[in-house]
Design an enzyme around this catalytic site. Structure first.
Site, mmCIF file in Angstrom:
data_model
loop_
_atom_site.group_PDB
_atom_site.id
_atom_site.type_symbol
_atom_site.label_atom_id
_atom_site.label_comp_id
_atom_site.label_asym_id
_atom_site.label_seq_id
_atom_site.Cartn_x
_atom_site.Cartn_y
_atom_site.Cartn_z
ATOM 1 N N LYS A 1 -99.697 18.217 15.819
ATOM 2 C CA LYS A 1 -99.233 17.073 16.719
ATOM 3 C C LYS A 1 -97.895 17.423 17.644
ATOM 4 O O LYS A 1 -98.153 16.786 18.380
ATOM 5 C CB LYS A 1 -99.492 15.865 15.810
ATOM 6 C CG LYS A 1 -100.729 15.564 15.346
ATOM 7 C CD LYS A 1 -100.831 13.948 14.875
ATOM 8 C CE LYS A 1 -102.118 13.704 14.277
ATOM 9 N NZ LYS A 1 -102.148 12.328 13.616
ATOM 10 N N LYS B 1 -112.257 21.282 15.682
ATOM 11 C CA LYS B 1 -112.809 20.119 15.120
ATOM 12 C C LYS B 1 -113.246 18.820 16.016
ATOM 13 O O LYS B 1 -112.591 18.640 17.128
ATOM 14 C CB LYS B 1 -111.682 19.568 14.143
ATOM 15 C CG LYS B 1 -111.836 18.727 13.087
ATOM 16 C CD LYS B 1 -110.397 18.684 12.368
ATOM 17 C CE LYS B 1 -109.631 17.812 12.826
ATOM 18 N NZ LYS B 1 -108.325 17.322 12.308
ATOM 19 N N LYS C 1 -110.983 12.350 17.803
ATOM 20 C CA LYS C 1 -110.914 11.242 18.542
ATOM 21 C C LYS C 1 -110.364 11.626 19.942
ATOM 22 O O LYS C 1 -110.748 10.780 20.858
ATOM 23 C CB LYS C 1 -110.082 10.177 17.979
ATOM 24 C CG LYS C 1 -110.644 9.780 16.464
ATOM 25 C CD LYS C 1 -109.455 8.931 15.852
ATOM 26 C CE LYS C 1 -110.152 7.937 14.625
ATOM 27 N NZ LYS C 1 -109.094 7.468 13.800
HETATM 28 P P1 AMP Z 1 -108.285 9.877 10.910
HETATM 29 O O1 AMP Z 1 -109.403 9.483 12.134
HETATM 30 O O2 AMP Z 1 -107.548 10.869 11.575
HETATM 31 O O3 AMP Z 1 -107.462 8.503 10.539
HETATM 32 O O4 AMP Z 1 -109.361 10.204 10.027
HETATM 33 C C1 AMP Z 1 -110.141 9.243 9.098
HETATM 34 C C2 AMP Z 1 -110.874 10.140 7.995
HETATM 35 O O5 AMP Z 1 -111.821 10.735 8.586
HETATM 36 C C3 AMP Z 1 -109.901 11.087 7.269
HETATM 37 O O6 AMP Z 1 -110.535 11.008 5.833
HETATM 38 C C4 AMP Z 1 -110.343 12.501 7.986
HETATM 39 O O7 AMP Z 1 -110.175 13.506 6.994
HETATM 40 C C5 AMP Z 1 -111.685 12.325 8.345
HETATM 41 N N1 AMP Z 1 -111.944 13.028 9.476
HETATM 42 C C6 AMP Z 1 -111.482 13.182 10.653
HETATM 43 N N2 AMP Z 1 -111.868 14.170 11.582
HETATM 44 C C7 AMP Z 1 -113.005 14.800 10.765
HETATM 45 C C8 AMP Z 1 -114.184 15.702 11.037
HETATM 46 N N3 AMP Z 1 -114.170 16.025 12.345
HETATM 47 N N4 AMP Z 1 -114.815 16.180 10.196
HETATM 48 C C9 AMP Z 1 -114.616 15.424 8.818
HETATM 49 N N5 AMP Z 1 -113.977 14.544 8.400
HETATM 50 C C10 AMP Z 1 -113.185 14.083 9.228
#
Ligand code: AMP
Ligand code: TRP
Length: 345
Positions: free
Chosen positions: A115, A207, A210
């Protein structure tokens, strides 16, 4: 040591564009754990502001993640759903953990390196301390199990390191205050299933995220049926038919990703999917995936929209959840203050 009651905690950042990776890696598994555990699911707004968030957008995204939780099947009456900033214990315990965690440990965090990129001098101090706040989220509730996607593994290892160092540094005081051998549990990560790392639909080496500038790289939880179908149809593939064994997916990241998505959406395994579609044309598998994705994800967007129409009802859920979270959190903060040696009323 007395048996510790199992408790699940996890968090999702209100940073917009919740997608299929968030759903399969996290939220769908949050839903399943409700049957076997006491669960606390948190919209982590303090984490979100480690990078700039527009204030109005932050509010909207906080409500949107809450709506997504409920639309996907989380029951905020049987479990706890709230936003992090409403329970001050998160920030308080994070400070104490900032004094337990070592610079060297945080310097090794790959998410921070990614990041911050080349601009290390100019990112917020909060972004560096992010994993310490995450440890505080979990340990404030003495959570024993944390369901997350693969990308959070290192942060959960750090959480264990912080718990362990706190337990060792303060061992004498922990015992003197009547807590026996260790105060914080060593949390188990729950990273399992066929979709712990969902990849971009445009590039199997990236990956799903968002922030990807291409909306075709991800399926958003707010996408309607036509959008979902269109994105699956356009998803990148290779010209080969599907293999019949999992090993055959090794050098084929796009095919591997779509098989994993199918397996997770249908509560099956990759091998199960290959048993059904292996050897056949990719187009037949894709058509089945379109139907499955539309069937499973289509209703979520509509339900989120319905919930978002009444923001005061969403806010009431967060306020109620925060009040129930605070009861647990306040007890931990009192204990920790006694253990660390802080005078309190
Ligand atoms: P975040 O949006 O970064 O707060 O992520 C929320 C949850 O979604 C966390 O448990 C992440 O590990 C999971 N996550 C985010 N992106 C992915 C992805 N591409 N594949 C699987 N899990 C994800
Ligand atoms: N860091 C997590 C993510 O980006 C979100 C998060 C914050 C979290 N606190 C948590 C996840 C506590 C699990 C437990 O995905």
């Amino acid at each position: 040591m007395a048996a510790v009651a199992e408790r699940v905690f996890s968090g999702v950042q209100p940073t917009g564009n919740l997608h299929l990776g968030n759903y399969l890696g996290a939220i769908k598994r949050f839903v399943a754990l409700q049957e076997s555990h006491d669960c606390i699911y948190c919209v982590v707004d303090l984490h979100a502001i480690t990078v700039w968030q527009d204030p109005e957008e932050l509010k909207r995204h906080t409500r949107e993640v809450t709506a997504a939780f409920i639309a996907c099947g989380i029951d905020p009456t049987r479990h706890i759903v709230f936003n992090q900033s409403q329970v001050s214990g998160h920030a308080e315990l994070a400070w104490i953990f900032n004094c337990v965690a070592r610079m060297g440990w945080l310097n090794r965090m790959t998410q921070f390196k990614e990041k911050a990129g080349k601009d290390r001098e100019n990112v917020s101090l909060g972004l560096f301390a992010y994993p310490s706040l995450m440890a505080a989220d979990i340990l404030l509730y003495k959570a024993t199990h944390v369901p997350v996607g693969e990308d959070q593994k290192q942060h959960l290892e750090l959480t264990r390191d912080i718990a362990q160092k706190f337990n060792v540094d303060f061992a004498a005081s922990i015992a003197a205050n009547g807590h026996g051998e260790g105060y914080f549990p060593l949390t188990e990560p729950l990273i399992a299933g066929p979709a712990t790392r969902v990849m971009s639909l445009r590039d199997g080496s990236k990956k799903m995220s968002k922030s990807d500038p291409s909306d075709f790289s991800r399926i958003n939880l707010t996408d309607d049926k036509e959008a979902i179908a269109g994105k699956v149809r356009k998803a990148k593939t290779d010209p080969e038919p599907l293999p019949s064994e999992e090993a055959g997916l090794k050098a084929r990241p796009e095919a591997d990703n779509l098989v994993g998505i199918y397996a997770a959406l249908s509560d099956g395994t990759k091998q199960g999917v290959l048993d059904e579609y292996g050897g056949g044309q990719f187009s037949a598998f894709k058509a089945a995936l379109v139907d499955l994705a539309v069937d499973k994800l289509g209703p979520i967007a509509g339900e989120m929209q319905r919930l978002m129409a009444d923001t005061s009802a969403i806010d009431a859920i967060l306020i109620d959840g925060a009040a129930r979270a605070r009861v647990i959190a306040d007890q931990t903060i009192r204990d920790v203050k006694d253990i660390v040696g802080m005078v309190r009323g």
